[in-house]
Design an enzyme around this catalytic site. Structure first.
Site, short mmCIF file in Angstrom:
data_model
loop_
_atom_site.label_atom_id
_atom_site.label_comp_id
_atom_site.label_asym_id
_atom_site.label_seq_id
_atom_site.Cartn_x
_atom_site.Cartn_y
_atom_site.Cartn_z
CG HIS A 89 60.29 -40.22 9.69
ND1 HIS A 89 60.66 -40.35 8.53
CD2 HIS A 89 58.74 -41.05 9.91
CE1 HIS A 89 59.78 -41.18 7.90
NE2 HIS A 89 58.78 -41.49 8.76
NE ARG A 97 58.36 -42.96 3.40
CZ ARG A 97 57.70 -43.23 4.66
NH1 ARG A 97 57.30 -42.45 5.27
NH2 ARG A 97 57.90 -44.41 4.92
P1 NAP Z 1 47.64 -46.64 1.86
O1 NAP Z 1 46.59 -47.26 2.84
O2 NAP Z 1 48.49 -47.19 0.84
O3 NAP Z 1 46.78 -45.30 1.45
C1 NAP Z 1 47.25 -44.48 0.24
C2 NAP Z 1 46.16 -43.55 -0.06
O4 NAP Z 1 46.79 -42.45 -1.03
C3 NAP Z 1 45.05 -43.94 -0.66
O5 NAP Z 1 43.96 -43.42 -0.45
C4 NAP Z 1 45.43 -43.82 -1.99
O6 NAP Z 1 44.16 -43.89 -3.29
C5 NAP Z 1 46.17 -42.42 -2.00
N1 NAP Z 1 46.85 -42.25 -3.27
C6 NAP Z 1 48.05 -43.02 -3.80
N2 NAP Z 1 48.35 -42.41 -4.81
C7 NAP Z 1 47.67 -41.30 -5.22
C8 NAP Z 1 47.74 -40.30 -6.35
N3 NAP Z 1 48.47 -40.38 -7.30
N4 NAP Z 1 46.78 -39.47 -6.23
C9 NAP Z 1 45.60 -39.43 -5.34
N5 NAP Z 1 45.86 -40.21 -4.13
C10 NAP Z 1 46.59 -41.13 -4.17
O7 NAP Z 1 48.77 -45.88 2.86
P2 NAP Z 1 48.73 -45.62 4.40
O8 NAP Z 1 48.93 -46.80 5.24
O9 NAP Z 1 47.69 -44.69 4.57
O10 NAP Z 1 50.29 -44.64 4.50
C11 NAP Z 1 50.18 -43.52 3.68
C12 NAP Z 1 51.86 -43.10 3.72
O11 NAP Z 1 52.00 -42.48 5.16
C13 NAP Z 1 52.84 -44.35 3.77
O12 NAP Z 1 52.88 -44.50 2.41
C14 NAP Z 1 54.00 -43.62 4.42
O13 NAP Z 1 54.96 -43.11 3.35
C15 NAP Z 1 53.34 -42.58 5.38
N6 NAP Z 1 53.68 -43.08 6.58
C16 NAP Z 1 54.39 -41.99 7.30
C17 NAP Z 1 54.60 -42.17 8.69
C18 NAP Z 1 55.47 -41.21 9.64
O14 NAP Z 1 55.89 -41.69 10.77
N7 NAP Z 1 55.66 -39.94 9.11
C19 NAP Z 1 54.19 -43.50 9.14
C20 NAP Z 1 53.64 -44.35 8.65
C21 NAP Z 1 53.42 -44.09 7.19
P3 NAP Z 1 43.33 -44.97 -3.27
O15 NAP Z 1 42.73 -45.04 -2.05
O16 NAP Z 1 42.39 -44.77 -4.25
O17 NAP Z 1 44.13 -46.22 -3.68
#
Ligand code: NAP
Length: 315
Positions: A278, A230
């Protein structure tokens, strides 16, 4: 009679007809999907679950007995701020196909940086014929920030392609072939060692502005950055300053503070920034609809609410 599941899409979404068709097909054996504007008063008050996509909060508030909402997006930061804290639980989309698509994008744009494509593109514009030293993937360290569904799949795909991979998350992970770091103190060693940084953390109160001037100072000279998470996770002014003084070499940005990126944004014309609209991991309606349908079927038959976001943690 089949239960009615409200569908509450973003008001101006032109994809809503495709979604409504695919959701209706996936759910048809056990529920009827109806656009929120077509619901009767009785259907509104009877709804315990709704399918949402960046909804108008007023449309959700008009469904007073919701227990949970199923988002069609993986990132739910808008829902978190727009729905009241005591509102319905928020289930985000976790689709293995999306993790596959994101890991493909991470590999593609890592290779783009690894093979110096932005530099050769610039050389072509200036008719310059000059070869640069080629490193092997093993000599290139890629730091993946965020090791959730998308980050861990991406880290593993990079590792399978020969890159040296570091990973960072809130709680420390154990991933084969990847050196993992956890917690706030784990970020600096990853910044210090990475040639390419890939941002895949959610946007939360903790990660907003997580990479700014101080963090870029810790980076290796000429490190590159990929932000597929993001926009507001990165301080864009600090990023431009770091690129302009060659602290960082290039940034691939798929996400922005404001989307679409306004035409007057200086990011469009910056030689060291690749702008993407995006597109790194769009939701795929056919696979996502099946996952949503499974969640709703389990709720209707067993009363199970899928894993939902932790409102305190922010994701
Ligand atoms: P997720 O499964 O919730 O994983 C989030 C990861 O970030 C986890 O490993 C979490 O740690 C870590 N994290 C969260 N807060 C943190 C902090 N303060 N310090 C260090 N690590 C932290 O999310 P996901 O499904 O992988 O998706 C990630 C993001 O990708 C989404 O939230 C979305 O914004 C973005 N996204 C972008 C697109 C695009 O097309 N550009 C598409 C889909 C998603 P823990 O493992 O310890 O909980």
């Amino acid at each position: 009679m089949k239960p009615v599941i409200p569908f509450v899409p973003e008001a101006n979404s032109h994809e809503k007809d495709v979604w409504q068709r695919d959701l209706a097909n996936a759910l048809e054996a056990f529920a009827v999907v109806k656009h929120v504007s077509d619901l009767t008063d009785r259907e509104r008050s009877g709804a315990k679950v709704a399918i949402v996509a960046n909804p108008d909060p007023a449309d959700v508030a008009a469904l007073p007995n919701l227990v949970w909402v199923q988002s069609l997006w993986a990132g739910v930061e808008r829902l978190m701020t727009e729905l009241p804290p005591d509102g319905p639980r928020i289930v985000r989309l976790a689709d293995p196909q999306m993790a596959e698509t994101m890991s493909e994008a991470v590999l593609a744009w890592t290779l783009y940086l690894h093979r110096d494509m932005p530099r050769y593109r610039m050389q072509q514009r200036q008719a310059v014929w000059q070869e640069h030293f080629l490193k092997t993937p093993a000599e290139r360290t890629v730091g993946v920030l965020g090791l959730g569904k998308l980050g861990s799949a991406s880290a593993q795909r990079l590792s399978a392609n020969g890159f040296t991979v570091l990973g960072w998350s809130r709680s420390e992970k154990d991933l084969a072939g990847i050196k993992c770091f956890g917690g706030p103190q784990g970020l600096i060693p990853v910044l210090e060692q990475s040639d390419i940084l890939v941002v895949l953390t959610p946007l939360t109160a903790e990660t907003r502005g997580m990479l700014g001037a101080a963090e870029f100072e810790y980076c290796k000279k000429n490190a590159a950055l990929i932000n597929f998470a993001r926009g507001p996770i990165i301080d864009v002014d600090a990023l431009r300053a770091a690129l302009d003084r060659d602290q960082l070499s290039h940034a691939v940005l798929d996400v922005f503070d404001e989307e679409p990126l306004p035409p007057e944004s200086p990011l469009w014309q910056h030689d060291k920034i690749t702008v993407l609209p995006h597109i790194s991991a769009p939701t795929i309606t056919s696979t996502a609809s099946k996952i949503v349908a499974d969640h709703i079927r389990q709720f209707l038959t067993e009363g199970t609410i899928p894993d939902h976001v932790d409102r305190n943690r922010g994701y």
